[in-house]
Design an enzyme around this catalytic site. Structure first.
Site, PDB file in Angstrom:
ATOM      1  CB  SER A  44      -0.981  -0.035   1.173  1.00 40.46           C
ATOM      2  OG  SER A  44      -1.985   0.930   1.037  1.00 40.46           O
ATOM      3  CG  ASP A 158      -4.412  -1.405   0.794  1.00 40.62           C
ATOM      4  OD1 ASP A 158      -3.633  -2.017   1.538  1.00 40.62           O
ATOM      5  OD2 ASP A 158      -4.398  -0.162   0.653  1.00 40.62           O
TER       6      ASP A 158
END
Length: 302
Positions: A44, A158
């Site tokens: 991320s 993510d």
């Protein structure tokens, strides 16, 4: 100390939204302490900061994020209105391409891996080749906020969903030390507030500040989103706040498990309440916090 004598580092940069700006401070501390970062694995925001650093453009990125409170951040929110996510993310990525260049991972001088999640098949996806910003965009696809990113025929979200501290991609690097930066650390409480408060102790001493003009503008924008629905619901945005807090709690639990299963040589921990996932306007504070925490956790150890 010459580069031949520097200790080599595998650096693992965790997920956690705007707290990830603390990664910049950690990297700055490492740069000042005679080590050489030879490999980066990021999830991320860790993939974003790590990828930019691997491209040799951290100075430009830091300048940009430190100034972001002076920019109209709303222009970066290209609203998708799709059920799969609020923001498309194209403007953010295109801005980063302007800062860094549209590079491939293969041409980076530092080994780099971005981690995303294939939620359909319940597995991590390690991206260590191909377009740098495709890998970063896939890795930062925060559920509900960013739309999933199609990558080589699979929709990815993510990386923090399955692996918020991706140590495994550094196995076999052959470097002297592995350092992991965990953005899901234990909550820190400010004793100057009510005992039940979860406000972190601020690293600066400037005292309480009035909301900035940008903060007020963002709040106004959020209020407009609340009012844009025609179904009579007035608390839609609260769903995102609850989801983000739940996501933080989930990441923190997974991170503890990953760090216990695959312990790095050293860890740097940032409290998970250091700032909100989307509080990018707190860059100065987070960078300073990252530097301070690197000093706290790594001083005299490397």
């Amino acid at each position: 100390m010459t580069s031949e004598n520097k200790k080599t580092i595998s650096l693992v940069l965790g997920s956690g939204g705007a707290r990830g700006l603390a990664h910049i401070g950690v990297i700055r501390w490492l740069e000042e302490n005679n080590v050489e970062i030879k490999s980066i694995s990021g999830s991320s925001v860790g993939a974003m900061v790590g990828g930019v650093y691997a491209a040799g453009k951290l100075d430009e990125f830091e300048e940009w994020v430190r100034a972001i409170t002076k920019l109209d951040i709303i222009t970066l929110l290209d609203i998708s209105w799709r059920k799969s996510g609020l923001v498309k993310g194209e403007k953010v990525i295109n801005t980063l391409k302007e800062l860094v260049g549209d590079l491939t991972i293969d041409e980076l001088p530092i080994k780099f891996t971005a981690v995303a999640s294939d939620i359909l098949n319940e597995k991590e996806v390690w991206m260590n080749s191909g377009k740098l910003f495709d890998a970063i965009r896939a890795s930062i696809s925060l559920p509900l906020f960013f739309t999933p990113f199609p990558y080589r025929g699979v929709d990815l979200i993510d990386g923090g969903v399955l692996n918020p501290v991706p140590i495994a991609p550094t196995f076999g690097d052959g470097n002297d030390i592995t350092i992991a930066v965990n953005l899901g650390g234990q909550v820190e409480v400010d004793d100057t507030h009510h005992p039940e408060s979860t406000q972190i102790k601020k690293p600066n001493k400037n005292g309480d500040k009035k909301p900035s003009a940008l903060a007020l503008k963002i709040n106004s924008f959020i209020e407009s989103l609340k009012g844009s629905s025609d179904n009579g619901t007035h608390n839609n945005w609260d769903v995102y706040d609850v989801a983000n807090q739940a996501f933080d709690a989930m990441q923190s639990t997974i991170a503890r498990h990953k760090l216990a299963t695959y312990p790095p040589d050293f860890s740097v921990e940032i409290a998970r309440n250091a700032c909100g996932i989307l509080e990018l306007n707190r860059a100065d504070e987070m960078i300073k916090l990252g530097y301070q925490k690197a000093e706290e956790y790594l001083h005299d150890k490397i």
